[in-house]
Design a protein around this motif. Structure first.
Motif, mmCIF file in Angstrom:
data_model
loop_
_atom_site.group_PDB
_atom_site.id
_atom_site.type_symbol
_atom_site.label_atom_id
_atom_site.label_comp_id
_atom_site.label_asym_id
_atom_site.label_seq_id
_atom_site.Cartn_x
_atom_site.Cartn_y
_atom_site.Cartn_z
ATOM 1 N N PRO A 8 0.090 39.886 67.043
ATOM 2 C CA PRO A 8 -1.205 39.277 66.704
ATOM 3 C C PRO A 8 -2.227 39.437 67.820
ATOM 4 C CG PRO A 8 0.309 37.595 67.443
ATOM 5 C CD PRO A 8 1.090 38.893 67.408
ATOM 6 N N ASN A 9 -3.496 39.442 67.434
ATOM 7 C CA ASN A 9 -4.583 39.331 68.401
ATOM 8 C C ASN A 9 -4.690 37.833 68.688
ATOM 9 O OD1 ASN A 9 -7.171 38.785 69.518
ATOM 10 N ND2 ASN A 9 -7.843 40.806 68.837
ATOM 11 N N MET A 10 -4.133 37.390 69.785
ATOM 12 C CA MET A 10 -3.970 35.961 70.051
ATOM 13 C C MET A 10 -5.289 35.207 70.096
ATOM 14 S SD MET A 10 -0.782 35.404 69.976
ATOM 15 C CE MET A 10 -0.629 33.774 70.668
ATOM 16 N N LYS A 11 -6.307 35.764 70.753
ATOM 17 C CA LYS A 11 -7.598 35.060 70.866
ATOM 18 C C LYS A 11 -8.251 34.869 69.497
ATOM 19 C CE LYS A 11 -8.857 33.729 74.918
ATOM 20 N NZ LYS A 11 -8.505 32.373 75.227
ATOM 21 N N THR A 13 -6.797 35.121 66.426
ATOM 22 C CA THR A 13 -5.943 34.462 65.443
ATOM 23 C C THR A 13 -5.699 32.991 65.764
ATOM 24 O OG1 THR A 13 -4.833 36.565 65.063
ATOM 25 C CG2 THR A 13 -3.737 34.603 64.227
ATOM 26 N N PHE A 14 -5.480 32.684 67.040
ATOM 27 C CA PHE A 14 -5.093 31.321 67.410
ATOM 28 C C PHE A 14 -6.067 30.623 68.359
ATOM 29 C CE2 PHE A 14 -1.123 33.581 66.453
ATOM 30 C CZ PHE A 14 -0.685 32.808 65.391
ATOM 31 N N LEU A 17 -4.245 27.957 72.797
ATOM 32 C CA LEU A 17 -3.047 27.230 72.399
ATOM 33 C C LEU A 17 -2.770 26.114 73.394
ATOM 34 C CD1 LEU A 17 -0.704 30.192 71.396
ATOM 35 C CD2 LEU A 17 -1.802 28.552 69.871
ATOM 36 N N SER A 45 -3.487 24.800 67.928
ATOM 37 C CA SER A 45 -4.378 25.954 67.978
ATOM 38 C C SER A 45 -5.802 25.492 67.719
ATOM 39 C CB SER A 45 -3.964 26.967 66.905
ATOM 40 O OG SER A 45 -4.954 27.937 66.708
ATOM 41 N N LYS A 73 0.051 29.907 77.464
ATOM 42 C CA LYS A 73 -0.091 31.313 77.093
ATOM 43 C C LYS A 73 1.292 31.829 76.729
ATOM 44 C CE LYS A 73 -1.220 35.793 79.053
ATOM 45 N NZ LYS A 73 -1.578 36.527 80.264
ATOM 46 N N PRO A 77 3.995 37.885 72.509
ATOM 47 C CA PRO A 77 4.167 37.249 71.197
ATOM 48 C C PRO A 77 4.267 38.280 70.071
ATOM 49 C CG PRO A 77 1.880 37.147 71.836
ATOM 50 C CD PRO A 77 2.626 37.745 73.003
ATOM 51 N N MET A 96 6.683 32.855 64.509
ATOM 52 C CA MET A 96 6.159 33.326 65.798
ATOM 53 C C MET A 96 7.285 33.326 66.821
ATOM 54 S SD MET A 96 3.463 34.068 67.776
ATOM 55 C CE MET A 96 1.969 33.298 67.221
ATOM 56 N N ALA A 98 8.215 34.682 70.991
ATOM 57 C CA ALA A 98 7.656 35.136 72.265
ATOM 58 C C ALA A 98 8.789 35.222 73.269
ATOM 59 C CB ALA A 98 6.581 34.180 72.756
#
Length: 104
Positions: A8-11, A13-14, A17, A45, A73, A77, A96, A98
């Protein structure tokens, strides 16, 4: 074709965190001894607000101790999909994973 996992593109999508608490510990009997195989943690999130995000870490990552709402962080992931059916309908759980979780 088999879907192994999605990165996923963490920024997007979420967002940010935050630690929300400990989840479950998975154990398995290995050579007659109960051994921890993974631990799950609940996360908040800033974008996915309807539900907590659950992340599963391998036992090698160790037990994590954060305060509630500490910014965290995820290291490497990835999301897997698990299908199941109820009656004649199909559903998907997105899981998910990680390698580790650290303070942001």
């Amino acid at each position: 074709m088999e879907l192994k996992h999605v990165i996923p593109n963490m920024k997007q999508t979420f967002g940010q965190l935050e630690f929300a608490g400990e989840g479950t510990i998975e154990q398995r009997r290995i050579n007659g001894t109960m051994t921890i195989t993974s631990r799950s943690y609940n996360l908040y999130s800033t974008i996915q607000r309807a539900d907590d995000i659950v992340v599963i870490l391998p036992a090698e990552a160790g037990e994590k101790h954060f305060e509630v709402e500490d910014k965290i962080k995820l290291i490497n992931p990835h999301i897997t999909a698990e299908g199941y059916k109820i009656g004649n309908r199909g559903f998907t759980n997105y899981i998910m994973h990680a390698d580790d979780m650290v303070r942001a």
